[in-house]
Scaffold this motif. Structure first.
Motif, PDB file in Angstrom:
ATOM      1  N   ARG A   1       0.840  -1.208   0.000  1.00  0.00           N
ATOM      2  CA  ARG A   1       0.000   0.000   0.000  1.00  0.00           C
ATOM      3  C   ARG A   1       0.874   1.257   0.000  1.00  0.00           C
ATOM      4  NH1 ARG A   1      -3.212  -2.656   4.310  1.00  0.00           N
ATOM      5  NH2 ARG A   1      -5.139  -3.471   3.386  1.00  0.00           N
TER       6      ARG A   1
ATOM      7  N   ASN B   1      -5.470   1.570  -4.106  1.00  0.00           N
ATOM      8  CA  ASN B   1      -5.421   1.143  -2.711  1.00  0.00           C
ATOM      9  C   ASN B   1      -5.832  -0.310  -2.596  1.00  0.00           C
ATOM     10  OD1 ASN B   1      -5.273   1.464   0.225  1.00  0.00           O
ATOM     11  ND2 ASN B   1      -7.495   1.234   0.151  1.00  0.00           N
TER      12      ASN B   1
ATOM     13  N   ARG C   1      -7.627  -2.642  -0.381  1.00  0.00           N
ATOM     14  CA  ARG C   1      -8.549  -2.536   0.743  1.00  0.00           C
ATOM     15  C   ARG C   1      -8.808  -3.909   1.352  1.00  0.00           C
ATOM     16  NH1 ARG C   1     -14.391  -2.083   1.453  1.00  0.00           N
ATOM     17  NH2 ARG C   1     -14.769  -2.166  -0.796  1.00  0.00           N
TER      18      ARG C   1
ATOM     19  N   TYR D   1      -9.437  -9.219   0.015  1.00  0.00           N
ATOM     20  CA  TYR D   1      -8.813  -7.958  -0.368  1.00  0.00           C
ATOM     21  C   TYR D   1      -9.348  -7.506  -1.729  1.00  0.00           C
ATOM     22  CZ  TYR D   1      -5.498  -9.209   3.303  1.00  0.00           C
ATOM     23  OH  TYR D   1      -4.934  -9.568   4.490  1.00  0.00           O
TER      24      TYR D   1
ATOM     25  N   GLU E   1      -8.523  -1.191  -5.376  1.00  0.00           N
ATOM     26  CA  GLU E   1      -9.432  -0.131  -5.808  1.00  0.00           C
ATOM     27  C   GLU E   1      -8.674   0.928  -6.591  1.00  0.00           C
ATOM     28  OE1 GLU E   1     -12.826   0.116  -2.403  1.00  0.00           O
ATOM     29  OE2 GLU E   1     -10.882   0.950  -1.881  1.00  0.00           O
TER      30      GLU E   1
END
Length: 236
Positions: free
Chosen positions: A211, A220, A222, A229, A232
């Motif tokens: 990240r 990102n 997430r 996971y 994005e």
């Protein structure tokens, strides 16, 4: 030419394929069963795989699923005696790039193999996985080199972080969708070297590091609680 892995338990066919493709200029590595194939894929880089489905020890379908989790951009040509429509559909849905039933002509095999390898070198077909991060930046990942770029700038990753490029490739392939924690954990545990077998806390540490490497790219990773996971993008 290309570096190929031939996974076939029939010794005569395996030797014939190896000889013909080596004569055509390819570098060929043979494997007689699925377990040997997985071990070779963990330690060697290949441009393509010729995969029989009826393998001992680890089935061809299991190997195909294993490849798609760890090396999603690696092209796979399935070779099988199963000629039913349902079998072909199952193989293609499992991630095969092409499907050739036995018996086949060597001319057709080489034509299909050549077409598959040419497609694989195109970014749209996974030569390098690419994701637009925002209106100005993009992420490209090639886990087989291994290398990752934000725009044209190579990402600086430690030796252990390089091992996670197969995981980043999996997330890029499924961008905007949740990748199950089980699939992520399976990729993580399969990484060769001294990161094998480390616990989920260490996985979280390296996810956090990735990240940070993505920084202000607009991307990102997430953590979707209870599910897995998701990568994005800032692009609408």
């Amino acid at each position: 030419m290309s570096s190929l892995l031939i996974v076939e338990d029939d010794e005569l066919l395996r030797d014939a394929l190896s000889a013909q493709l080596a004569q055509a200029g390819h570098t060929v590595t043979p494997a007689a069963d699925g377990a040997i194939a997985q071990a070779l894929l963990e330690t060697h880089r290949f441009d393509g795989v010729l995969l029989d489905l009826g393998l001992p020890k680890v089935s061809g379908m299991e190997v195909l699923h294993w490849i798609r989790l760890r090396l999603p951009a690696l092209p796979v040509l399935v070779l099988t005696a199963r000629d039913g429509v349902d079998d072909r559909v199952q193989g293609l849905n499992a991630g095969a790039d092409d499907y050739l039933t036995k018996p086949f002509s060597m001319a057709e095999l080489q034509a299909r193999l050549g077409a598959m390898l040419r497609r694989a070198r195109l970014p749209a077909f996974g030569g390098s996985l690419e994701l637009v991060a925002d209106s100005t930046r993009r992420l490209r990942v090639d886990a087989t080199l291994p290398q990752a770029w934000l725009d044209d700038e190579a990402m600086e990753l430690t030796q252990r972080e390089w091992a996670l490029l197969s995981l980043l490739s999996l997330l890029v392939t499924n961008a905007g969708q949740v990748v199950s924690r089980e699939d992520v954990q399976e990729v993580w545990q399969s990484v060769p070297g001294d990161v094998v077998g480390v616990g989920s806390n260490a996985l979280e540490v390296y996810i956090h590091r990735l990240r940070r490497k993505l920084g202000d790219s607009g991307l990102n990773i997430r953590n979707v609680r209870g599910l897995g996971y998701m990568l994005e993008s800032g692009t609408p």
